[in-house]
Scaffold this motif. Structure first.
Motif, mmCIF file in Angstrom:
data_model
loop_
_atom_site.group_PDB
_atom_site.id
_atom_site.type_symbol
_atom_site.label_atom_id
_atom_site.label_comp_id
_atom_site.label_asym_id
_atom_site.label_seq_id
_atom_site.Cartn_x
_atom_site.Cartn_y
_atom_site.Cartn_z
ATOM 1 N N GLN A 143 7.867 15.376 22.208
ATOM 2 C CA GLN A 143 6.687 14.679 22.716
ATOM 3 C C GLN A 143 5.954 13.960 21.585
ATOM 4 O O GLN A 143 5.470 12.832 21.756
ATOM 5 N N ILE A 144 5.891 14.605 20.427
ATOM 6 C CA ILE A 144 5.230 13.984 19.272
ATOM 7 C C ILE A 144 5.999 12.747 18.821
ATOM 8 O O ILE A 144 5.416 11.698 18.538
ATOM 9 N N ALA B 287 2.284 4.232 18.298
ATOM 10 C CA ALA B 287 1.023 3.908 17.619
ATOM 11 C C ALA B 287 0.390 2.656 18.206
ATOM 12 O O ALA B 287 1.065 1.657 18.454
ATOM 13 N N ILE B 288 -0.912 2.727 18.446
ATOM 14 C CA ILE B 288 -1.669 1.548 18.868
ATOM 15 C C ILE B 288 -2.246 0.835 17.651
ATOM 16 O O ILE B 288 -2.236 -0.397 17.555
ATOM 17 N N ASP C 26 -6.580 5.272 9.745
ATOM 18 C CA ASP C 26 -6.566 6.596 9.126
ATOM 19 C C ASP C 26 -6.062 7.644 10.123
ATOM 20 O O ASP C 26 -5.350 8.577 9.741
ATOM 21 N N ALA C 27 -6.435 7.483 11.379
ATOM 22 C CA ALA C 27 -6.012 8.441 12.401
ATOM 23 C C ALA C 27 -4.487 8.457 12.515
ATOM 24 O O ALA C 27 -3.874 9.529 12.652
ATOM 25 N N PHE D 261 -1.802 11.398 11.787
ATOM 26 C CA PHE D 261 -0.805 11.778 12.791
ATOM 27 C C PHE D 261 0.592 11.816 12.175
ATOM 28 O O PHE D 261 1.377 12.727 12.460
ATOM 29 N N GLU D 262 0.915 10.828 11.335
ATOM 30 C CA GLU D 262 2.225 10.797 10.694
ATOM 31 C C GLU D 262 2.421 12.012 9.798
ATOM 32 O O GLU D 262 3.510 12.596 9.740
ATOM 33 N N SER D 263 1.368 12.412 9.101
ATOM 34 C CA SER D 263 1.438 13.605 8.257
ATOM 35 C C SER D 263 1.671 14.852 9.115
ATOM 36 O O SER D 263 2.471 15.729 8.762
#
Length: 316
Positions: A275-276, A281-282, A287-288, A292-294
């Motif tokens: 799911q992740i 990405a929008i 920074d968000a 999320f990538e981290s």
């Protein structure tokens, strides 16, 4: 109040685990269930020749996987004005030249052969008892590729013929466990009555081989869709193919039937990571998103560390 007809399914005496090799062959149902298993990190390969329908074509494909005999120029056919393929593959393999086709099908064959040799589980989804053979060679084909009908003979594989075909496979590969299903998808082009005869023949044949061989098992996908989920809300608009909801329900029942419960925590973790990975990405420069990538990389590492037998999900 019972609003459905529940089917009791006894789990396999020996169940599969992560790390086992799985090979799915056959109808669209094999594609659906096989691809779910791949998306959860099982070591699965799905229809390396494309979708197959009748037992004879499926058996021919398994023999080819076993012998690893490369496809040659004399097996190439021309489809229309611009494409080439073979009678062993479906339309997904069409190529603009013979060279490109042979490169493609033989690369798939080599990879699938290596997987087949090491696979513990062969899951076969039988679609129809109706088969087509090319008149010139009298060879049953996996796909007619929209070529003229007068080039082929159409025949019905009896239950006894299918029993003989499947029995040969089970005798040849006693070290592998075979799971048989009969695809619940109706072949309306055959006619509704002819489709029923076709499915009945397959059901009789599979029942016979499962009674005869210890390494043959039956999963009732056919009955789950047609009896337990007996409602058109579980079908797509074509009234033939099951909805995603129906497919996932059948997958849940397949899980109870075939997968060792010890693997459920790994499956849950793989589903969460899947799911992740599907997140789009929008604002990729925000920074968000970087956070999320981290987080995503952290979850990938956690799955690899905690459940090392789960195949990598990135790119699946």
């Amino acid at each position: 109040m019972e609003l459905t007809t529940p089917i009791n399914i006894t789990p396999l005496p020996q169940t599969l685990v992560y790390g086992d090799g799985l090979l799915f062959l056959g109808s669209c149902f094999a594609d659906e269930i096989g691809n779910i298993s791949r998306s959860l990190g099982f070591n699965a390969q799905v229809n390396p020749f494309g979708t197959l329908y009748n037992p004879a074509s499926i058996a021919q494909s398994i023999k080819r996987l076993h012998t690893d005999t490369p496809f040659s120029n004399n097996e190439v056919i021309r489809v229309g004005e611009e494409f080439y393929c073979t009678f062993s593959h479906n339309t997904d393999f069409w190529c603009p030249s013979e060279t490109a086709l042979l490169d493609k099908v033989n690369a798939h064959l080599a990879e699938a052969h290596n997987h087949f040799v090491n696979a513990q589980w062969i899951i076969l989804s039988l679609g129809t008892s109706w088969a087509f053979s090319e008149k010139d060679s009298n060879q049953i084909v996996s796909n007619c590729h929209k070529l003229p009908a007068n080039r082929f003979n159409r025949s019905f594989l009896t239950a006894n013929q299918t029993v003989a075909t499947l029995s040969e496979l089970l005798k040849t590969f006693p070290d592998k466990q075979f799971i048989f299903t009969v695809s619940p998808l109706r072949h309306l082009k055959d006619g509704l009555h002819e489709n029923q005869l076709s499915k009945a023949s397959l059901l009789l044949a599979v029942d016979e081989v499962c009674k005869t061989f210890d390494n043959a098992h039956y999963f009732p996908a056919y009955e789950l869709l047609l009896d337990e989920l007996r409602d058109y809300r579980f079908y797509k608009e074509d009234m033939i193919h099951p909805t995603d909801q129906a497919v996932h329900y059948i997958w849940e029942r397949f899980t109870e039937f075939a997968i060792n419960p010890s693997e459920y925590p790994a499956m849950k973790a793989a589903e969460e990571l899947k799911q992740i990975l599907q997140h789009k990405a929008i604002f990729p420069n925000s920074d968000a998103y970087r956070k999320f990538e981290s987080y995503k990389l952290q979850k990938i590492k956690e799955l690899e560390t905690k459940f090392p037998k789960v195949m990598p999900l990135v790119g699946r």
